[in-house]
Every structure is written in structure tokens, then in C-alpha cells.
Design an enzyme around this catalytic site. Sequence first.
Site, PDB file in Angstrom:
ATOM      1  N   ASP A 103       0.876  -1.163   0.000  1.00 55.56           N
ATOM      2  CA  ASP A 103       0.000   0.000   0.000  1.00 55.56           C
ATOM      3  C   ASP A 103       0.924   1.226   0.000  1.00 55.56           C
ATOM      4  OD1 ASP A 103      -2.062   1.796   0.079  1.00 55.56           O
ATOM      5  OD2 ASP A 103      -3.155   0.796   1.680  1.00 55.56           O
TER       6      ASP A 103
HETATM    7  C1  BGC Z   1      -5.036   3.271   0.135  1.00 59.77           C
HETATM    8  C2  BGC Z   1      -5.092   2.316  -1.034  1.00 59.77           C
HETATM    9  C3  BGC Z   1      -4.881   3.065  -2.318  1.00 59.77           C
HETATM   10  C4  BGC Z   1      -3.566   3.802  -2.246  1.00 59.77           C
HETATM   11  C5  BGC Z   1      -3.219   4.580  -3.489  1.00 59.77           C
HETATM   12  C6  BGC Z   1      -3.815   4.157   0.099  1.00 59.77           C
HETATM   13  O1  BGC Z   1      -3.928   5.162   1.045  1.00 59.77           O
HETATM   14  O2  BGC Z   1      -5.062   2.544   1.343  1.00 59.77           O
HETATM   15  O3  BGC Z   1      -6.319   1.642  -1.043  1.00 59.77           O
HETATM   16  O4  BGC Z   1      -4.931   2.190  -3.403  1.00 59.77           O
HETATM   17  O5  BGC Z   1      -3.620   4.719  -1.164  1.00 59.77           O
HETATM   18  O6  BGC Z   1      -4.024   5.690  -3.613  1.00 59.77           O
END
Ligand code: BGC
Length: 743
Positions: free
Chosen positions: A272
Site C-alpha cells: 500500500d
Molecule cells: C489506500 C489504497 C490506495 C492507495 C493509493 C492508500 O492510502 O489505502 O487503497 O490504493 O492509497 O491511492
Amino acid sequence: MTKVQIAALAPVLLGFGALSSARPLSAAEARPVYLDPSAPLETRVDDLLGRMTQEEKLSLVHADSKFTTAAIPRLGIPRRWMSDGPHGVREDVGPDTWNVAGHTDDFSTCMPVLIGLAATWNTESASAYGNVIGEEARKRGKDIMLGPGVNIQRTPLGGRTSEFLGEDPFLASRMAVNYIRAVQSHGVASCVKHFAANNQETQRGSIDVEMDERTLREIYLPVFRAAVQEGGAWAVMGAYNKLRGQFCCENDYLINRVLKGEWGFQGLVMSDWGGTHDTREAVFNGLDLEMGTDPLPRAGAQRGPLAADASQSVYDRYFLAGPYRDGLKTGEFPLATLDEKVRRNLRVMIATHVFDGREAGSLNTAAHQEAARHVAEEGIVLLKNDGHALPLTADRLGSIAVIGENAVRLQAHGGDSAKIKALYEVSPLEGILRRVGATANITYSPGYRKNGGADLIDKAVAAAKAADVAIVIGGLIHERPFDCEGADRKDLSLPWGQAELIRRVVAANSRTIVVIVSGSPVEMGGWLDRVPAVVQAWYGGTEGGNALAGILFGDVNPSGKLPCTYPKIIEDTPATAVGEYPGRNGTVHYAEGLLVGYRWFDAKQIEPLFPFGHGLSYTKFDYSGLRLVAGSDPNGPPVTVEFEITNTGDRAGAEVAQLYLHQEKPSLPRPPKELRGFRKVTLNPGERKTVSIALDRHAFAFYDPARAGWVAEADDFTFQIGSSSRDIRLQGAFRLGETTVER
Ligand code: BGC
């Protein structure tokens, strides 16, 4: 990367494409095996890997902007683009900041949020939904879509409840599998997220989740397993939190042992955004692609690569960049670890046809908008409908008072990483105006406002009094701290005085319909018994307002069912009741174990506000003729459950028949009942259809940690077939003859 750099890459790629297709090749130029679409996938991967330098390899295991990895023009490897999110292709940001890029070609179709998709209980709708995502992602040039989000709803307070598929692993699995297959059929990898146990936003970046193995296997992992084994998902995103003391993006047990080992996952695991914490752990514990690390040294933080030489490129300071290179040089990290990561990245590229010429895709088509509308219609749940308050008869209504800020609030742009720059979004008020604006006198009053305001209730009450019918459209918003990542909700209440507003409106006009626009359950105490009809509309996306109007005025017969339990009060919900939300001293123990959602309410005999699987229709369905047909093939399903559903009302409609299983004397305690099958059946008035649900051995099984496997025990089982988890219409018994264990 700047626009100039992108432009500079284009001729290289065009030239490469010409080499592979336009003219006959001399022997010296013979097409490399990795470009040969007819060669086996692994052969192509090996061939390409063998041509890469160490630096090129390193460039594929970490980002070179917010949502990309670097191109390798020499080999014709294009820049690889990722995009959020679960319910549409997100607006472009960056490249190096979260600020919007300001493009004019990044509008897209906003589908209803995933909880609304789950509420359709229709796997074909999941396919239609994934199809839109896949086609739009292609058109927008995306290689990997960061979705679906499949974390199980442990508490309705979870800030991302709207982004996930509800509280039941079986329902969520069936929807996720079809979604993923459809996305990937367009040559776009689907990245299922967040692996695993990412069930709260409070302290999401540090919370350490502890739970017993059986709960992990039965509740929190099944959707991921189905996503990769049945859906064939090519990518998995690690979660921010820790599981059993180790960050999930670098979690040896989750990634190496379970995902890649037991489940045989061949695709890539990405972090993530900012979920990577340590080079060594990332190298050895299965992370294949590091995304979103904050590349700037934080004040006072002298940890890891973030403190490295400021002259380095920020992306070279990623854990899997410069520090990885250093460790490869000293021999701390064997080259084989890098090759394995690169191999997985290349496999996903080749499997998604990066080198083979992919479809162009399409964006904002009428077909996509139609799919968005259809899914929204199908997911809207009619929670209550006393005295046939709904549907409203358009030609008998002189006047309608539409009340509530959510009638006019647009929600697509909310939700942080789930935000969509929708080409358009039909608000509920607009939908109602389009449907009956020409024939009825429609007034609008906000009734409440997010930012408060004087006299709003009084004005709304006056409007309600003067109208034939009042429609209060309230709920939550797709922003922090309501339905949005980064924070959980503080409680289940309807904010900004809405409960008081509803009470006063219904006192002024007994024909009051309440529509809840939200991505998670809200409390309804104090007004539910006074209101004849309540509708749960979720965040309906591009076509949300039209879909809602279709339901309210009876053009569409509601057929959505709740994918999660609606509690009366938060104290009735498992995580809160056991005192294990949001955890203590940085750790949360999932002490409720298997008893998540309806499993808890059943086991503790708590009456919910609305049960899992609940949803009314404008017609009536009769269930009859249950029979259990024992399977004759010892390797096939032990039993097929058959029954009839008849539409006994006077309009066409669809019913979701749900099959729950109960084991009489399990050797380990089991929840009173568990969903093991469902079918959505569309019936004309008077029509009858046979429903047939085959149950394989896995349907009978629970996870036995002592045997490290799924055990289906020789025992008596009861099937409960119903219109919701608390509206059981048919019941039957079955004896499983022999015990089996499967891994
Ligand atoms: C989220 C993800 C997301 C990523 C990219 C993170 O803060 O938890 O679900 O895909 O950001 O935007």
C-alpha cells in the site's frame, strides 16, 4: 515524470512496435521470445528477465512517481501505470504529489460504491461492473487497477466500509471473483486489496492485529483466496496494519507462506502507499513492488533510506531502490530475491498483454452509464415499506417536498483514494426532477447542512406540511470522518440533527419517505417506527439519482439485500461488545473470533435493526418444494438443494434466495448459521422458477488449526433457505456420510 519525458518515450515504443509487426524480420533481428505471443508465459518471462541488467531489474520493484514504475525503452517495456480505485478510474494525480494533474481527459464513469455492488447479490452485476472498470482503465492507459477492496466489515464504524463488499466472506468472494475476471478480461491487472486484516482506519498504519488462526482462515482470508485462485487476480496489495507483530506488506506468514506458498499465487504483491517499512523485511518477506513511500526525510526521522543522501533521486531512496542495491552489492541480499520479484512483475505485464497489443478500451460510453445505473438500481435496498407507502404513483402526486442536503450533494469526488472525477453525477433531486418534475410541484429544502444553518428544520417542516408527500434524503457523506479512508466514524448516529429533522417532518406529514445515502449502516432509533418507508441508497455513482427515482416511483422493483447487519446500537456489534475496537496500546485482539456480523447476532440472540440479507420488494415471493438431491459422484458435490420460488404479487421483480448451513454437532464450535449459497431470480407476476444450488464438500467445512486444513465432518446439517438471514422460509436436513480434510 514530466510530460516531456512521456513524449520522449513514445517514439521508442512506436519504433519497437514497428519492429515486432510491420515488416518481415531478418534472422539477425528475429523477434525475441518474450515478444512472441504464442510462446508460453514462463518462457517469455525467462527470456525477458535474462536480458535485463540489475539496474533495470531494480527499476521494476519500486515506483518512479506516485502511480508508475519506470519504462525500460531498450527492451520496449513501457511505463507501467496504476490507478485507484475500486469503483471507477480515479482522476490523475502527481506525478510526484497528490495534487491533481489537471488533465482534461480523465473523467470517468463512477459506479456505485462496492458495498452497493455487494447489495445487488448478483454475480452478473459484478461482471458488468468489472467490465466497465476494465474498459475505462484501458482507455485511460492504466495497467493495474487498485481494486477491488475486499476487507471484511468487522465494525460498521470502519471508515472504508463503503469500499468493501460487506461482512460475509462467501458473498464477498462471489462478487470479487466476477469483478476481477471481468476487469482482467480487458488486459488490465486487478489488484485485490488490502491483504490482510485491514478492518479499521483508526491507527491503520501501525495497529497490530491479533486473531486466532481459525478466524483468519474462515473470515478474513477467504475472499483473498477466491480472488487469486478463482478470480485469477494478478496483483495483491498489502495492508497498512500489522498482523501478529509484522507489517502486512512485509509479512512472511501472509505473503510467503499462505499467499505464494499454500495458494500458489504467481502474480505480484505491491505495498500500500507508504506501507513499506524496512528493506530487509521487504526483500525477504515477499514484497515485489514498493509504492507510495514518502520519499522525503521526515523531521527527526533518521530511519532507513529516508535519511539517505539528499542528492539521490527521491525514488532511489525507496526501501527497494538504493538500499536494496547496496545490500545486493554487499551480498546481504542474494540476486535470486530480486530475480523472483522481477519475474513476478514481468509475468503480470506479459499476462496482461503489455507487449502484444491490447484493446483500446472505452470511456464514458452510454453502455457504461447504463451499467452504472443498472447496478445502482439493483443495489438499492428497501428497508421498510409499511402500508405500501412506496412506490409513489407519479400521476397521483400534486406536490413533493424533497428535504435533506444529500438530495443535492454530489459524492463521487469524495472518498480520498476512491475519489472519481465523474463525467457527470445525477443527484437524487435531479433524478426526481427528471422523473416527475414535469407533472408534480417539487420543492427542495435542505433541512440540515453539514456546516449547520438557522431555521433549516422549520422551513423543511413547513414544506413537508404543504406537500402531498415528503422525501427526506439524508445519511452520511463520502468524506472523513464518515465514509472515507483515514478515519473511522465515531458512532452510528445520523449527523447534523437529521434524527430530529426526520421526527419533525414525519409529524408534519405522515407520508414521509426516508432515503439514507451512505456507505455504511446508520442508527435509526427514535424515528424508524414513525416513518412508513425507508430506503438505503448507498453512494450511487454517476447514475445514482436516476436509479433512486426509478425505485421511488416504481419503474424499478427493488431487489437489493443488505450485505451487512444493521445494528440498533453500536454496543450490539461484536468488536465493540467484546471491548476490542479500536484496540489498546497499539494492538487489537479480534476476541469475537468467528462471530462477525450476523454470526454474532445469531449466536448472542441479539435482534438487529435490519438483518443481513434483508431487503423488501414491491411484490411477494413464495418459497416451496424443498428437496435435497444427494450427489452420485463421490468426487462431486455431496448434495444439490432445490426449491421453487413463485412471484405471488402483481409486478415483476427479483428475489435473492439465500442458503444458510448449520452443523448439528461439530467437533469445534461453529456459528449458528453461515451463508453457503444464493441465487437472484427474476420473476414475472405468477411465474415460478426452480432454484438449484449444488454444495461441494468445502461448503460443509470449517478450518481446523490442529489439522491445518478444512474439515467437512460426517454429521447432520440443516439447510435454512430464506429471503434474509432472519426470514427463513424452508428448512431441510442432510447427513454427510464421511469426514474429509482438504488443504
Ligand atoms: C489506500 C489504497 C490506495 C492507495 C493509493 C492508500 O492510502 O489505502 O487503497 O490504493 O492509497 O491511492
